[in-house]
Design a protein around this motif. Structure first.
Motif, mmCIF file in Angstrom:
data_model
loop_
_atom_site.group_PDB
_atom_site.id
_atom_site.type_symbol
_atom_site.label_atom_id
_atom_site.label_comp_id
_atom_site.label_asym_id
_atom_site.label_seq_id
_atom_site.Cartn_x
_atom_site.Cartn_y
_atom_site.Cartn_z
ATOM 1 N N HIS A 144 0.819 -1.212 0.000
ATOM 2 C CA HIS A 144 0.000 0.000 0.000
ATOM 3 C C HIS A 144 0.854 1.264 0.000
ATOM 4 O O HIS A 144 0.356 2.362 -0.271
ATOM 5 N N GLU A 145 2.144 1.107 0.309
ATOM 6 C CA GLU A 145 3.035 2.263 0.353
ATOM 7 C C GLU A 145 3.584 2.621 -1.019
ATOM 8 O O GLU A 145 4.212 3.666 -1.183
ATOM 9 N N ASN A 146 3.373 1.772 -2.008
ATOM 10 C CA ASN A 146 3.831 2.067 -3.368
ATOM 11 C C ASN A 146 3.141 3.311 -3.919
ATOM 12 O O ASN A 146 2.063 3.694 -3.463
ATOM 13 N N GLN A 147 3.768 3.897 -4.932
ATOM 14 C CA GLN A 147 3.138 4.989 -5.660
ATOM 15 C C GLN A 147 2.287 4.384 -6.766
ATOM 16 O O GLN A 147 2.754 3.564 -7.549
ATOM 17 N N PHE A 148 1.018 4.791 -6.823
ATOM 18 C CA PHE A 148 0.092 4.262 -7.812
ATOM 19 C C PHE A 148 -0.368 5.394 -8.746
ATOM 20 O O PHE A 148 -0.386 6.565 -8.351
ATOM 21 N N PRO A 149 -0.771 5.041 -9.968
ATOM 22 C CA PRO A 149 -1.127 6.072 -10.954
ATOM 23 C C PRO A 149 -2.553 6.601 -10.831
ATOM 24 O O PRO A 149 -3.042 7.274 -11.732
ATOM 25 N N PHE A 150 -3.230 6.276 -9.743
ATOM 26 C CA PHE A 150 -4.602 6.744 -9.543
ATOM 27 C C PHE A 150 -4.750 7.337 -8.150
ATOM 28 O O PHE A 150 -3.930 7.076 -7.259
ATOM 29 N N LYS A 151 -5.784 8.111 -7.958
ATOM 30 C CA LYS A 151 -6.111 8.669 -6.641
ATOM 31 C C LYS A 151 -7.056 7.696 -5.957
ATOM 32 O O LYS A 151 -8.115 7.369 -6.500
ATOM 33 N N ASN A 152 -6.697 7.245 -4.778
ATOM 34 C CA ASN A 152 -7.481 6.236 -4.086
ATOM 35 C C ASN A 152 -8.574 6.898 -3.245
ATOM 36 O O ASN A 152 -8.304 7.527 -2.220
#
Length: 244
Positions: A77-85
């Protein structure tokens, strides 16, 4: 080269990528992991990175001890993801669902997307055209429904997945097949219809172990890809490199 690994509830899937091309893919049980991965690394000595998405119980040490020269990246969950959660409880959102949402965001840009993962469970994940993850739904998959009918009743048999010959089942077995298969098909088509009431236009991505079986029986036009999670892992890995 990259080795992507998806640790599911029942099986492990892997794929060797060179850029966006799959060179080899495998499906195996958890007790076969060490042997299978070592064999893959032997056949593809140019693999330098391993990326893992897991909803299973495997410890990280299992992967870390495979090859000391291998760079291992565990999606958390600490990764950077390309969407806003926008999930109300973001820390409880499954890593597999986050990876799928990432793949949908990166591959289908500037549009609404619904990802349906038909595996042990059926998950629905919606990402809007502003790259916001809104949530979705979770329900039992085909295998779980067959098992539930057998395990929680006194006399119903445990059956393997089979396309029902008739919508109106004329035997116990046919009734079970009709109930399970048509129940899932109507559920998926029903969910899609509900989303269309809010978002008239969106891309539907169907993946998971039962994707091929379900795709040809659904009423809606969908993009079916049983390797979508592995491909999404590859895209997410590249996204991380480009944004570090």
């Amino acid at each position: 080269m990259l080795l992507a690994i998806d640790v599911g509830n029942t099986r492990i899937k892997s794929a060797v990528f060179e850029n966006n091309i799959i060179l080899e893919q495998s499906v195996f049980l958890k007790n076969e992991l060490e042997k299978k991965i070592k064999n893959i690394l032997k056949n593809f000595p140019k693999v330098t990175n391993l990326v893992v998405a897991s909803v299973g119980n495997l410890e990280k040490d299992v992967f870390l001890k495979l090859d000391k020269n291998l760079k291992v990246d565990f999606i958390t969950h600490e990764n950077q993801f390309p969407f806003k959660n926008r999930y109300a409880t973001p820390k409880t959102l499954g890593i597999d669902r986050m990876v799928l949402a990432s793949g949908a965001t990166l591959q289908f840009k500037n549009q609404n997307r619904l990802v349906i993962d038909a595996g042990t469970c059926i998950t629905y994940d919606f990402i809007n055209d502003n790259d916001e993850y809104l949530g979705g739904a979770i329900s039992p998959g085909l295998r779980l429904r067959y098992e539930a009918l057998h395990n929680f009743t006194a006399k119903l048999p445990l059956l393997a997945l089979e396309n029902p010959e008739n919508f109106i089942g004329n035997s116990t077995a046919e009734s079970i097949h009709s109930g399970v298969v048509n129940g899932v098909l109507n559920e998926i088509d029903g969910f899609i219809a509900e989303y269309k009431q809010i978002y008239p236009k969106f891309t539907i991505i169907l993946t998971g172990g039962d994707a091929v079986f379900l795709a040809k029986r659904l009423k809606n036009t969908i993009f079916a890809n049983s390797n979508f999670l592995l491909e999404s892992l590859n895209h997410l890995f590249q996204y991380k490199i480009n944004n570090d």
